[in-house]
Design an enzyme around this catalytic site. Structure first.
Site, PDB file in Angstrom:
ATOM      1  N   ASP A  31      18.420  14.816  93.800  1.00  0.00           N
ATOM      2  CA  ASP A  31      18.123  13.643  94.612  1.00  0.00           C
ATOM      3  C   ASP A  31      17.310  12.625  93.794  1.00  0.00           C
ATOM      4  O   ASP A  31      16.210  12.953  93.338  1.00  0.00           O
ATOM      5  CB  ASP A  31      17.307  14.101  95.840  1.00  0.00           C
ATOM      6  CG  ASP A  31      17.403  13.126  96.989  1.00  0.00           C
ATOM      7  OD1 ASP A  31      18.037  12.076  96.820  1.00  0.00           O
ATOM      8  OD2 ASP A  31      16.830  13.417  98.053  1.00  0.00           O
ATOM      9  N   CYS A  71      21.428   7.678  99.101  1.00  0.00           N
ATOM     10  CA  CYS A  71      21.821   9.061  99.445  1.00  0.00           C
ATOM     11  C   CYS A  71      23.049   9.223 100.327  1.00  0.00           C
ATOM     12  O   CYS A  71      24.057   9.777  99.908  1.00  0.00           O
ATOM     13  CB  CYS A  71      20.683   9.783 100.144  1.00  0.00           C
ATOM     14  SG  CYS A  71      19.138   9.740  99.278  1.00  0.00           S
ATOM     15  N   LYS A 131      19.861  19.743 100.548  1.00  0.00           N
ATOM     16  CA  LYS A 131      19.923  18.547 101.382  1.00  0.00           C
ATOM     17  C   LYS A 131      21.343  18.198 101.825  1.00  0.00           C
ATOM     18  O   LYS A 131      22.261  18.183 101.034  1.00  0.00           O
ATOM     19  CB  LYS A 131      19.334  17.384 100.575  1.00  0.00           C
ATOM     20  CG  LYS A 131      19.520  16.021 101.185  1.00  0.00           C
ATOM     21  CD  LYS A 131      18.644  15.024 100.482  1.00  0.00           C
ATOM     22  CE  LYS A 131      19.085  13.603 100.779  1.00  0.00           C
ATOM     23  NZ  LYS A 131      18.139  12.611 100.274  1.00  0.00           N
ATOM     24  N   HIS A 133      22.089  15.420 104.752  1.00  0.00           N
ATOM     25  CA  HIS A 133      21.940  13.972 104.951  1.00  0.00           C
ATOM     26  C   HIS A 133      23.220  13.261 105.384  1.00  0.00           C
ATOM     27  O   HIS A 133      23.389  12.059 105.162  1.00  0.00           O
ATOM     28  CB  HIS A 133      21.361  13.296 103.688  1.00  0.00           C
ATOM     29  CG  HIS A 133      20.454  12.147 104.019  1.00  0.00           C
ATOM     30  ND1 HIS A 133      19.875  11.332 103.082  1.00  0.00           N
ATOM     31  CD2 HIS A 133      20.046  11.676 105.221  1.00  0.00           C
ATOM     32  CE1 HIS A 133      19.148  10.415 103.689  1.00  0.00           C
ATOM     33  NE2 HIS A 133      19.230  10.612 104.978  1.00  0.00           N
ATOM     34  N   ASP A 346      22.509  11.891  92.935  1.00  0.00           N
ATOM     35  CA  ASP A 346      23.186  11.068  93.946  1.00  0.00           C
ATOM     36  C   ASP A 346      23.039   9.568  93.713  1.00  0.00           C
ATOM     37  O   ASP A 346      23.835   8.775  94.169  1.00  0.00           O
ATOM     38  CB  ASP A 346      22.731  11.450  95.364  1.00  0.00           C
ATOM     39  CG  ASP A 346      21.245  11.206  95.600  1.00  0.00           C
ATOM     40  OD1 ASP A 346      20.491  10.999  94.631  1.00  0.00           O
ATOM     41  OD2 ASP A 346      20.826  11.232  96.776  1.00  0.00           O
ATOM     42  N   ASN A 347      21.965   9.188  93.002  1.00  0.00           N
ATOM     43  CA  ASN A 347      21.748   7.763  92.681  1.00  0.00           C
ATOM     44  C   ASN A 347      20.567   7.682  91.732  1.00  0.00           C
ATOM     45  O   ASN A 347      19.955   8.706  91.415  1.00  0.00           O
ATOM     46  CB  ASN A 347      21.510   6.916  93.951  1.00  0.00           C
ATOM     47  CG  ASN A 347      20.515   7.511  94.907  1.00  0.00           C
ATOM     48  OD1 ASN A 347      20.866   7.953  95.985  1.00  0.00           O
ATOM     49  ND2 ASN A 347      19.242   7.553  94.517  1.00  0.00           N
TER      50      ASN A 347
END
Ligand SMILES: *[C@@H]1O[C@H](CO)[C@@H](O)[C@H](O)[C@H]1NC(C)=O
Ligand SMILES: *[C@@H]1O[C@H](CO)[C@@H](O)[C@H](O)[C@H]1NC(C)=O
Ligand SMILES: *[C@@H]1O[C@H](CO)[C@@H](O)[C@H](O)[C@H]1NC(C)=O
Ligand SMILES: *[C@@H]1O[C@H](CO)[C@@H](O)[C@H](O)[C@H]1NC(C)=O
Ligand SMILES: *[C@@H]1O[C@H](CO)[C@@H](O)[C@H](O)[C@H]1NC(C)=O
Length: 585
Positions: A31, A71, A131, A133, A346-347
């Site tokens: 993350d 996310c 996670k 989300h 994810d970013n």
């Protein structure tokens, strides 16, 4: 629509299993990890030997892009191989760019097929640790267990600042305290001393000096008293409603104890792999989606001060430790060569968090020089928001130590698996990724299905979405920005509004860069001289937009603000129980 869904599943049943190659699939998705946070991406001051070993023993991507700079849409694109705008999981409203409340009724639509659902149909045992989300739903209808995962251990919403207890540490002066008191007791602890101090000062002032001033001081104290009430309410409510730990569909911790969560996640992952191989005797599909390194930062006490980069560095090194444990478990189970491993983020880093955020990193230019740090941050389509680490390892199949410079996307892993498994993509909906196999140098004996799936085509254009808008486009070495965010003074980020809104500055003509020569996007090109490439890009955007079918927006569906999940009441409860903390389990 229903009929189409049925056809899809019918097609899945027709897969010829004997022709499939079904190695174990192990996905590490971190993350908010920055492009410059790992040794194998040029960071000489961080210690990440285990993650670096994936680059040494596999393929490392220099231009891996996430499907979105934030996310929820990024993860949705990754799991479905489709631009998240097609799933209704994007929003141009800055408040709704991710699922931020468990009370939101939306989620990943059920007519989409995740890679886990396909794996399940192929006989894999599928698990998610960490996670999710992608929605929760009022009756748990959007939990991972309803989207192809046999088992789930983790957080359905995201880690947020209030899940950590640092704020309370600082204010109350405690250590090791978790959010296990009632709102009232926090409030009194927090404001009690302040209130007493003010009364003391006011009394002294009244006695020795002026009655009027004493009243002003008392009044100021009262403001602090009620301000403290709001502050306490915000963190007790947020942490108790959002910081949830689930096993399958049951809340097991509310709020979650973060401190040893990476250790627990690691143990869960290893146990899942072991059970699948030894008891279930199946291949596994494990999506290890770390709660790290998003804020609140957290590590075991013994890892505090481990790195020279403060709490953030400690978090990276604990992450590396976890990856090492899991890779070691593959070795012990003697399935290293039967496991395809993917590692990515994810970013980009959440620069709004200052020293608690990662490093954007530098990229090599076409002349081999290191660029300035990449521009932007998480939430933006400048390079830092979307260019992420990316590695693939499959010993004996993917030739080790290769560096792949082609433009790649996390959208591509889905078609890559389809190709590996010899599964045809659905005909009723576009798939946006391409299979990565043709870029990879493979061992001569590696058998991929011979079927000429239509997903093997080369990529010509990658659309970079911020919210529901194509804010930038990449074609070959060129990247055009149609919209850029407006940063806070002196930063590449927007702490004043939590994260930069997407649509602040519109560029017409667009800002054009040569990413191969100028990865840090410092010198815009003359658009007049490049009008041809710009019109090609415009045409590509128009063509892409024509393929978008309007779908219900999942993120903008409003939460019910007075109802929250509660582990003590079999379902949802009223806000009052969160304040008194009668949902603690
Ligand atoms: C989670 O669900 C799976 C099957 O869906 C089951 O095998 C597993 O035992 C469940 N775990 C728990 C703790 O209930
Ligand atoms: C994690 O911490 C909690 C709370 O301190 C403790 O109860 C639990 O046993 C710990 N778990 C592990 C695996 O260390
Ligand atoms: C390594 O990563 C840390 C944490 O993001 C960062 O502070 C540091 O500047 C990086 N160092 C180098 C040499 O890239
Ligand atoms: C795994 O593959 C590597 C590379 O091909 C090979 O050197 C090694 O012996 C293999 N290990 C096992 C246990 O087969
Ligand atoms: C694959 O085969 C080609 C030609 O048959 C040979 O030149 C090459 O060395 C082989 N590569 C590997 C990794 O075995």
């Amino acid at each position: 629509m229903k009929i189409l869904i049925c056809i899809c599943f019918f097609l899945l049943h027709l897969i010829n299993l004997s022709k499939s190659t079904t190695p174990n699939i192990l996905i590490f998705l971190v993350d908010d990890l920055g492009y410059g946070d790992l040794g194998c991406y040029g960071n000489s001051t961080i210690d990440s030997p285990n993650i670096d070993s994936l680059a040494r023993d596999g393929a490392r991507y220099t231009q891996m892009y996430s499907a979105a700079p934030i996310c929820t849409p990024s993860r949705a694109g990754f799991l479905t191989g489709r631009y998240p705008v097609r799933l209704g999981l994007t929003s141009n409203d800055n408040r709704f760019r991710t699922f931020n409340s468990p009370g939101q009724p939306g989620g990943l639509p059920h007519d989409e097929t995740t890679m886990a659902e396909i794996a399940q149909k192929l006989g894999y045992r599928t698990g998610l640790v960490g996670k999710w989300h992608l929605g929760l739903g009022r009756n748990g209808e959007h939990l991972p267990t309803r989207h192809g995962f046999d088992t789930f251990f983790g957080m359905p919403v995201t880690n947020v600042q209030t899940c950590g207890n640092k704020k309370i540490y600082n204010l109350i002066g405690g250590h090791g305290e978790v959010l296990d008191r009632s709102f009232l007791s926090y409030w009194i602890t927090l404001t009690g001393k302040i209130w007493l101090t003010f009364i003391g000062i006011a009394f002294t002032t009244w006695y020795f000096y002026s009655r009027k001033l004493a009243f002003i001081i008392l009044f100021a104290g009262a403001i602090g008293f009620f301000g403290g009430m709001w502050y306490t309410l915000s963190f007790t409510l947020l942490s108790r409603s959002s910081c949830l730990l689930y096993r399958n569909e049951t809340i097991i911790e509310q709020p979650v104890h973060l401190e040893n969560l990476t250790l627990r996640n690691t143990n869960e992952a290893i146990e899942f792999m072991k059970d699948t191989v030894t008891i279930h005797k199946k291949p596994f599909f494990l999506y290890m989606a770390y709660i790290k390194v998003h804020t609140a930062l957290f590590t075991l006490p013994e890892n505090v001060g481990r790195s020279r980069h403060g709490a953030y560095g400690d978090n990276i090194e604990e992450l590396d430790w976890s990856v090492g444990q899991i890779l070691q478990a593959l070795k012990s189970l003697n399935i290293e060569n039967d496991t395809l491993v993917l590692f990515s983020s994810d970013n980009g880093p959440f620069l709004e968090r200052g020293i608690e955020a990662g490093f954007c990193g530098r990229a090599r230019t076409i002349e081999g020089k290191l660029s300035e740090p990449l521009r932007g941050a998480k939430g933006q389509t400048w390079e830092c928001g979307i260019r992420v680490p990316g590695m693939l390892r499959w010993p004996g199949h993917i030739i080790s130590g290769q560096i792949i410079e082609s433009i790649s996307s996390l959208l591509d892993f889905y078609p890559t698996l389809l190709k590996l498994w010899n599964v045809s993509p659905f005909i009723d909906r576009p798939l946006d990724g391409i299979s990565l196999w043709s870029q990879l140098k493979l061992n001569n004996e590696t058998l991929l299905s011979s079927s000429s799936l239509s997903i093997e085509k080369e990529r010509d254009t990658l659309f970079h979405y911020c919210g529901s808008t194509v804010t930038a486009v990449r074609q070959g070495k060129y990247k055009a920005h149609y919209w850029t965010p407006k940063w806070d003074e002196g930063l590449h980020a927007c702490p004043s509004v939590t994260i930069c809104p997407c649509l602040s500055n519109q560029h017409s003509p667009p800002l054009l860069f040569d990413i191969e020569a100028d990865p840090a996007e410092e010198s815009p090109l003359d658009t007049q001289k490049h009008s041809k490439i710009l019109s090609l890009m415009d045409a590509a955007v128009q063509e892409h937009k024509a393929t978008l079918i309007p779908v219900p927006n999942q993120l903008e569906k409003l939460a019910l603000p007075w109802l929250f999940p509660c582990c003590k009441t079999q379902g949802w409860t009223r806000v009052f129980r969160l304040i008194t903390n009668s949902c603690q389990c």
